[in-house]
Design a protein around this motif. Structure first.
Motif, PDB file in Angstrom:
ATOM      1  N   SER A 335       0.818  -1.209   0.000  1.00  0.00           N
ATOM      2  CA  SER A 335       0.000   0.000   0.000  1.00  0.00           C
ATOM      3  C   SER A 335       0.855   1.264   0.000  1.00  0.00           C
ATOM      4  O   SER A 335       0.499   2.261  -0.627  1.00  0.00           O
ATOM      5  CB  SER A 335      -0.934   0.007   1.220  1.00  0.00           C
ATOM      6  N   GLU A 336       2.006   1.218   0.690  1.00  0.00           N
ATOM      7  CA  GLU A 336       2.843   2.406   0.763  1.00  0.00           C
ATOM      8  C   GLU A 336       3.485   2.739  -0.579  1.00  0.00           C
ATOM      9  O   GLU A 336       3.868   3.864  -0.828  1.00  0.00           O
ATOM     10  CB  GLU A 336       3.902   2.215   1.851  1.00  0.00           C
ATOM     11  N   HIS A 337       3.621   1.725  -1.447  1.00  0.00           N
ATOM     12  CA  HIS A 337       4.165   1.962  -2.784  1.00  0.00           C
ATOM     13  C   HIS A 337       3.177   2.701  -3.675  1.00  0.00           C
ATOM     14  O   HIS A 337       3.551   3.170  -4.746  1.00  0.00           O
ATOM     15  CB  HIS A 337       4.554   0.636  -3.442  1.00  0.00           C
ATOM     16  N   LYS A 338       1.924   2.786  -3.264  1.00  0.00           N
ATOM     17  CA  LYS A 338       0.916   3.451  -4.084  1.00  0.00           C
ATOM     18  C   LYS A 338       0.879   4.962  -3.867  1.00  0.00           C
ATOM     19  O   LYS A 338       0.235   5.668  -4.629  1.00  0.00           O
ATOM     20  CB  LYS A 338      -0.480   2.882  -3.777  1.00  0.00           C
ATOM     21  N   VAL A 339       1.521   5.455  -2.829  1.00  0.00           N
ATOM     22  CA  VAL A 339       1.490   6.885  -2.534  1.00  0.00           C
ATOM     23  C   VAL A 339       2.663   7.550  -3.258  1.00  0.00           C
ATOM     24  O   VAL A 339       3.824   7.201  -3.033  1.00  0.00           O
ATOM     25  CB  VAL A 339       1.575   7.143  -1.022  1.00  0.00           C
ATOM     26  N   HIS A 340       2.341   8.508  -4.134  1.00  0.00           N
ATOM     27  CA  HIS A 340       3.354   9.097  -5.002  1.00  0.00           C
ATOM     28  C   HIS A 340       3.330  10.621  -4.930  1.00  0.00           C
ATOM     29  O   HIS A 340       2.290  11.229  -4.683  1.00  0.00           O
ATOM     30  CB  HIS A 340       3.115   8.681  -6.459  1.00  0.00           C
ATOM     31  N   LEU A 420      -6.830   0.070  -0.302  1.00  0.00           N
ATOM     32  CA  LEU A 420      -7.995  -0.395  -1.060  1.00  0.00           C
ATOM     33  C   LEU A 420      -7.557  -1.000  -2.382  1.00  0.00           C
ATOM     34  O   LEU A 420      -6.754  -0.416  -3.118  1.00  0.00           O
ATOM     35  CB  LEU A 420      -8.967   0.758  -1.312  1.00  0.00           C
ATOM     36  N   ALA A 421      -8.108  -2.157  -2.715  1.00  0.00           N
ATOM     37  CA  ALA A 421      -7.721  -2.863  -3.940  1.00  0.00           C
ATOM     38  C   ALA A 421      -8.037  -2.057  -5.188  1.00  0.00           C
ATOM     39  O   ALA A 421      -7.323  -2.153  -6.193  1.00  0.00           O
ATOM     40  CB  ALA A 421      -8.423  -4.219  -4.001  1.00  0.00           C
ATOM     41  N   ASN A 422      -9.096  -1.238  -5.149  1.00  0.00           N
ATOM     42  CA  ASN A 422      -9.510  -0.491  -6.334  1.00  0.00           C
ATOM     43  C   ASN A 422      -8.779   0.838  -6.493  1.00  0.00           C
ATOM     44  O   ASN A 422      -9.046   1.581  -7.431  1.00  0.00           O
ATOM     45  CB  ASN A 422     -11.021  -0.246  -6.315  1.00  0.00           C
ATOM     46  N   VAL A 423      -7.873   1.154  -5.583  1.00  0.00           N
ATOM     47  CA  VAL A 423      -7.060   2.367  -5.707  1.00  0.00           C
ATOM     48  C   VAL A 423      -5.670   1.968  -6.192  1.00  0.00           C
ATOM     49  O   VAL A 423      -5.002   1.143  -5.572  1.00  0.00           O
ATOM     50  CB  VAL A 423      -6.962   3.116  -4.366  1.00  0.00           C
ATOM     51  N   ASP A 424      -5.243   2.554  -7.304  1.00  0.00           N
ATOM     52  CA  ASP A 424      -3.939   2.222  -7.868  1.00  0.00           C
ATOM     53  C   ASP A 424      -2.868   3.244  -7.519  1.00  0.00           C
ATOM     54  O   ASP A 424      -1.680   2.941  -7.598  1.00  0.00           O
ATOM     55  CB  ASP A 424      -4.048   2.109  -9.396  1.00  0.00           C
ATOM     56  N   MET A 425      -3.285   4.455  -7.132  1.00  0.00           N
ATOM     57  CA  MET A 425      -2.323   5.489  -6.794  1.00  0.00           C
ATOM     58  C   MET A 425      -2.994   6.561  -5.959  1.00  0.00           C
ATOM     59  O   MET A 425      -4.165   6.887  -6.182  1.00  0.00           O
ATOM     60  CB  MET A 425      -1.750   6.129  -8.073  1.00  0.00           C
ATOM     61  N   VAL A 426      -2.255   7.116  -4.995  1.00  0.00           N
ATOM     62  CA  VAL A 426      -2.722   8.242  -4.186  1.00  0.00           C
ATOM     63  C   VAL A 426      -1.705   9.370  -4.333  1.00  0.00           C
ATOM     64  O   VAL A 426      -0.497   9.148  -4.188  1.00  0.00           O
ATOM     65  CB  VAL A 426      -2.864   7.860  -2.703  1.00  0.00           C
ATOM     66  N   VAL A 427      -2.198  10.566  -4.634  1.00  0.00           N
ATOM     67  CA  VAL A 427      -1.334  11.741  -4.740  1.00  0.00           C
ATOM     68  C   VAL A 427      -1.900  12.830  -3.823  1.00  0.00           C
ATOM     69  O   VAL A 427      -3.052  13.230  -3.977  1.00  0.00           O
ATOM     70  CB  VAL A 427      -1.249  12.272  -6.186  1.00  0.00           C
ATOM     71  N   ILE A 428      -1.095  13.290  -2.878  1.00  0.00           N
ATOM     72  CA  ILE A 428      -1.535  14.342  -1.959  1.00  0.00           C
ATOM     73  C   ILE A 428      -1.280  15.700  -2.612  1.00  0.00           C
ATOM     74  O   ILE A 428      -0.221  15.934  -3.181  1.00  0.00           O
ATOM     75  CB  ILE A 428      -0.768  14.247  -0.627  1.00  0.00           C
ATOM     76  N   PHE A 429      -2.282  16.599  -2.538  1.00  0.00           N
ATOM     77  CA  PHE A 429      -2.107  17.936  -3.113  1.00  0.00           C
ATOM     78  C   PHE A 429      -2.418  18.998  -2.060  1.00  0.00           C
ATOM     79  O   PHE A 429      -3.293  18.827  -1.219  1.00  0.00           O
ATOM     80  CB  PHE A 429      -2.957  18.133  -4.370  1.00  0.00           C
TER      81      PHE A 429
END
Length: 491
Positions: A335-340, A420-429
């Motif tokens: 999951s931590e690899h999905k946060v970019h 979440l399985a349906n989330v491929d990437m999270v980007v904080i703005f």
């Protein structure tokens, strides 16, 4: 470099470095679209272009890699005096820490490589270039600019793509000036004649280039070392960092502080595209030397960075957070690899798109995750192949929701979303709206809740302008973070 603390310290040291890069500059243009018919004029596919993008290539990609690492760069190169040169200048203006000094030639075109892509496949490449040597007066200008730039640099890169900037005269003059300034010179070589690099600190050939220049077999460690020694003895260079694809790298160097011979295993788990990996290696290695990092550690860092870029599609770069994640390896949850960051997200989205995947985007504060959020994410993912979630930073949430929000900080909220399985990437703005994310990532699908209208969705007009789709997701009755907090407070 065994643990995260070590790698973080090394990457912080890189930010103090500055590197001079001299070489052949290119403009890489990608024209992407769909093929749905064959031309009636000839048995060839007709591509309907839907998206075009430009990137710095050749020595420009070395500068991109240095900038991505937070390293300062002085770039000395040549272009034509044409529209493509103006595009190149614009791309350089977007690279933090890079100062270009570009020699413009009226009678010579800027090197441009246009790649036509459809369905994740390259259909055709069209090159516009002139590869003859620079005229002597322009050679003089390049030598002068490079020599002047050495005053505040810690290492020199010669990025030779055989396009005429690095003539034998330019190479010899830059190496001599670097010796006078006591700077290491790292060369990405081209062709069969490595004698022209005499006096260089290190060459970074790939296996095929090493075989061609040495005329020797390079199948195993012993043969690689023999070929490297041959080049060093015959061509008068101090060492080589030979890149060997799936077999990693070999570093060999004879210096004042002793001899070094080291084999480094490959770091990549998957290999999608080796284009530009040599640029990443030489940029990372030279930056590390400029920061005072020992040569073996510099090679290990370059090896990790190379493993990251070959897992991407097209000429790519490695960012510090990706290098840290690669070193952590299995110690980090998926999951931590999905946060970019936005920069790494842009690279990942480009790779998805070249595979023909439809990219979706939704956004919100996602403070206390509830069934309404899950429904929105599920509906958004159903409309695309890969889903990006833009997440408001803590400061952004406070401006939008008041001083008592968020309940959970941005790290916690990002971690929950990424699980979440349906989330491929999270980007904080950090902005109040995700407009910057949308215009940078250019999603194919933009999803918001049905409490909006298409006209009021931030970014809707922009997404529609490049042929994208806006989807309004159904809401779950009685579900909201504000309502949940009120119930918790007995209201």
């Amino acid at each position: 470099m065994a643990d995260g603390a070590d790698i973080t310290e090394l990457l912080d040291r890189l930010k103090t470095a500055k590197v001079l890069c001299v070489g052949d500059l290119m403009l890489d243009r990608f024209s992407e679209g769909k093929v749905e018919r064959i031309s009636p004029e000839a048995p060839i596919p007709v591509i309907s272009v839907t998206r075009e993008s430009n990137h710095l290539g050749g020595a420009g990609n070395v500068a991109r890699n240095l900038s991505a690492l937070g390293v300062g760069c002085r770039m000395v190169a040549a272009t034509g005096d044409d529209g493509s040169a103006t595009e190149v200048a614009g791309l350089f203006s977007e690279l933090p820490g890079v100062v270009p000094e570009l020699e413009r030639l009226r009678d010579r075109p800027t090197t441009v490589k246009v790649r036509y892509m459809a369905g994740g496949q390259q259909l055709l490449r069209a090159d516009k270039e002139a590869t003859g040597p620079l005229p002597q007066d322009h050679e003089d200008n390049v030598i002068s600019a490079a020599t002047d730039a050495m005053a505040d640099c810690g290492a020199v890169i010669l990025s030779d793509y055989g396009k005429g900037v690095l003539t034998s005269r330019v190479i010899a003059a830059v190496i001599e000036a670097a010796h006078m300034a006591k700077l290491p010179v790292i060369v990405d070589p081209k062709g069969q004649n490595f004698h022209k690099y005499r006096g260089a600190t290190l060459l970074t050939p790939n296996r095929n280039e090493l075989a061609l220049a040495s005329g020797m077999p390079v199948g195993d460690d012993k043969q690689i070392l023999a070929a490297c020694h041959h080049i060093m003895n015959e061509c008068g260079v101090q060492g080589l960092l030979a890149t060997r694809s799936e077999q990693g790298m070999t570093l060999i160097h004879h210096g004042a502080q002793g001899d070094t011979e080291k084999h480094l295993s490959a770091q990549a788990l998957e290999v999608f595209d080796v284009a530009g990996a040599g640029d990443t290696v030489i940029a990372t290695f030279a930056a590390a030397l400029a920061a005072g990092i020992p040569m073996v550690e510099a090679a290990r860092l370059a090896n990790i960075a190379a493993g990251i870029v070959v897992a991407k599609v097209g000429t790519a770069v490695a960012y510090p957070d990706e290098i840290i994640a690669a070193v952590h390896g299995e110690a980090w949850r998926e999951s931590e690899h999905k946060v970019h960051s936005l920069e790494t997200a842009e690279d990942r989205v480009e790779a998805w798109r070249r595979k023909g995947l439809k990219v979706g985007f939704t956004n919100g504060c996602f403070d206390l995750l509830h069934p309404g959020h899950i429904s929105l994410v599920d509906q958004a993912r159903a409309a695309c192949d890969r889903l990006i979630v833009g997440l408001n930073s803590d400061d952004s949430v406070r401006r939008l929701k008041g001083e008592t929000r968020p309940i959970q900080n941005e790290v916690s909220r990002a971690t929950v979303l990424a699980s979440l399985a349906n989330v491929d990437m999270v980007v904080i703005f950090a902005e109040d709206t995700p407009m910057k994310l949308i215009t940078t990532l250019k999603p194919d699908v933009l999803v918001k809740g049905a409490d909006y209208t298409i006209e009021t969705v931030v970014g809707a007009q922009e997404v529609q302008s490049w042929g994208g789709q806006v989807v309004l997701a159904n809401l779950v009755d009685g579900q909201s973070t504000t309502g949940t907090i009120a119930k918790m407070n007995g209201k």
